[in-house]
Write an enzyme that holds these catalytic residues in place. Sequence first.
Site, PDB file in Angstrom:
ATOM      1  N   LYS A  96       5.907  -1.461  14.818  1.00  0.00           N
ATOM      2  CA  LYS A  96       7.364  -1.551  14.980  1.00  0.00           C
ATOM      3  C   LYS A  96       7.731  -2.414  16.181  1.00  0.00           C
ATOM      4  CE  LYS A  96       8.743   2.696  12.621  1.00  0.00           C
ATOM      5  NZ  LYS A  96       9.333   4.031  12.724  1.00  0.00           N
ATOM      6  N   LYS A 114       3.026  -1.200   0.242  1.00  0.00           N
ATOM      7  CA  LYS A 114       3.529   0.142  -0.077  1.00  0.00           C
ATOM      8  C   LYS A 114       5.043   0.108  -0.244  1.00  0.00           C
ATOM      9  CE  LYS A 114       4.610   3.186   3.741  1.00  0.00           C
ATOM     10  NZ  LYS A 114       4.381   4.363   4.498  1.00  0.00           N
ATOM     11  N   LYS A 152      11.113   1.738   2.879  1.00  0.00           N
ATOM     12  CA  LYS A 152      12.538   1.560   3.134  1.00  0.00           C
ATOM     13  C   LYS A 152      12.800   0.267   3.881  1.00  0.00           C
ATOM     14  CE  LYS A 152      12.511   5.775   5.257  1.00  0.00           C
ATOM     15  NZ  LYS A 152      12.905   7.149   5.593  1.00  0.00           N
TER      16      LYS A 152
HETATM   17  P1  AMP Z   1       8.998   7.071   5.787  1.00  0.00           P
HETATM   18  O1  AMP Z   1       9.613   6.229   4.743  1.00  0.00           O
HETATM   19  O2  AMP Z   1       7.933   6.340   6.532  1.00  0.00           O
HETATM   20  O3  AMP Z   1       9.961   7.812   6.674  1.00  0.00           O
HETATM   21  O4  AMP Z   1       8.200   8.154   4.969  1.00  0.00           O
HETATM   22  C1  AMP Z   1       8.488   9.532   4.857  1.00  0.00           C
HETATM   23  C2  AMP Z   1       7.308  10.194   4.192  1.00  0.00           C
HETATM   24  O5  AMP Z   1       7.085   9.664   2.875  1.00  0.00           O
HETATM   25  C3  AMP Z   1       6.009   9.991   4.975  1.00  0.00           C
HETATM   26  O6  AMP Z   1       5.251  11.170   5.010  1.00  0.00           O
HETATM   27  C4  AMP Z   1       5.336   8.885   4.225  1.00  0.00           C
HETATM   28  O7  AMP Z   1       3.978   8.885   4.358  1.00  0.00           O
HETATM   29  C5  AMP Z   1       5.767   9.112   2.765  1.00  0.00           C
HETATM   30  N1  AMP Z   1       5.840   7.798   2.093  1.00  0.00           N
HETATM   31  C6  AMP Z   1       6.624   6.763   2.446  1.00  0.00           C
HETATM   32  N2  AMP Z   1       6.415   5.700   1.640  1.00  0.00           N
HETATM   33  C7  AMP Z   1       5.465   6.069   0.754  1.00  0.00           C
HETATM   34  C8  AMP Z   1       4.825   5.407  -0.345  1.00  0.00           C
HETATM   35  N3  AMP Z   1       5.120   4.167  -0.693  1.00  0.00           N
HETATM   36  N4  AMP Z   1       3.911   6.089  -1.038  1.00  0.00           N
HETATM   37  C9  AMP Z   1       3.605   7.349  -0.711  1.00  0.00           C
HETATM   38  N5  AMP Z   1       4.165   8.028   0.298  1.00  0.00           N
HETATM   39  C10 AMP Z   1       5.096   7.408   1.029  1.00  0.00           C
END
Ligand code: AMP
Length: 331
Positions: free
Chosen positions: A114, A197, A200
């Site tokens: 980041k 992956k 967001k």
């Molecule tokens: P974040 O978008 O990083 O705030 O992700 C929130 C939760 O969702 C975290 O525990 C991530 O590991 C999971 N997560 C986010 N993106 C993915 C993805 N593409 N595939 C699987 N898990 C995800």
Amino acid sequence: MSKKRVLSGIQPTHDSFHLGNYLGALKQWVALQDDNDAYYCVVDLHALTVETDPKLLQKRTLLSAAQLIAIGIDPGKSTLFVQSQVPAHNQLAWVFECITGFGEASRMTQFKDKSQKGGAERTNVGLFTYPILQAADILLYQPDFVPVGEDQRQHIELTRDIAERFNKKFGKVFNIPQAQIIKSLAKISDLQEPTAKMSKSATSMAGVIEILDTPEAILKKFKSSVTDDDKEIRFDEKLKPGISNLLSIHSALSGKSVKEVESEFSGKGYGDFKSVVAEIVIETLKPIARRTNELMSDKDGLIKILQDGSERANQVASSTLKAAYNAVGII
Ligand code: AMP
Ligand code: TRP
């Protein structure tokens, strides 16, 4: 046998969660609440590390909570709360900051990513201490397990190190929690860029399926998803990342194994396959979006649910904080 305690958190940084969040984390949260004593937290303080309009943050905090309830987190079973409503998170984080090495915090890959993306000027100190606040989120509740995606493994390791260090230095206050990472669904990829992956922070939302997307938008995103020149519907992450991703999504939502889905579509074209996967996703998300909208249309009711959750969380958190303060000599 007494129930195990689990805790997890998610940031309200966007209007809608995406399919990766849902399949990689949130579905597991729902499954865990039946047999465990579950604490789920919308981490709005963490979201402040990204600059957001105040009105938008407010809206997203409520939207996040509403989506969690809509996907099946039951506030009667789980303690669902907002991080900022439990002041002990900040209070314990400070204590942890004072026993965490600068080098140790500098090694966190999420911080490195980041801060590299943002550049030194846009990197705030909150981004640096982010994992330490996360350690406080977790350790206040003495959980046995922390269900998260693979990308959070390092933060949970840091949390364990901090807990062990604290206990060794000041006497045992904290339980040492374990990360609980779902292997099979650990990664959902971007539909436009299937080697990345689903995230967001993607530059375009064309490959990101949001929980609150309309059925039309979802169909369009699947129809235009990137696959390969070959014709075979077969799981091969290296050679066929796009098709493999679609197979994973189908399997995760239909409950069929990837092998079963492969044979069901053997000889069929990519176009048909994409439509079927889109349909399954649409049918899964439709009731979730509907319920989210209902909850959002009664804001006072939603806020009341969150206040109840925060009260319950406060009770546990303040007792752990007291023990930690006592241990370090704060009168
Ligand atoms: P974040 O978008 O990083 O705030 O992700 C929130 C939760 O969702 C975290 O525990 C991530 O590991 C999971 N997560 C986010 N993106 C993915 C993805 N593409 N595939 C699987 N898990 C995800
Ligand atoms: N850092 C986590 C993420 O990006 C969110 C989070 C904050 C969290 N505090 C937590 C996750 C406590 C689990 C437990 O996904």
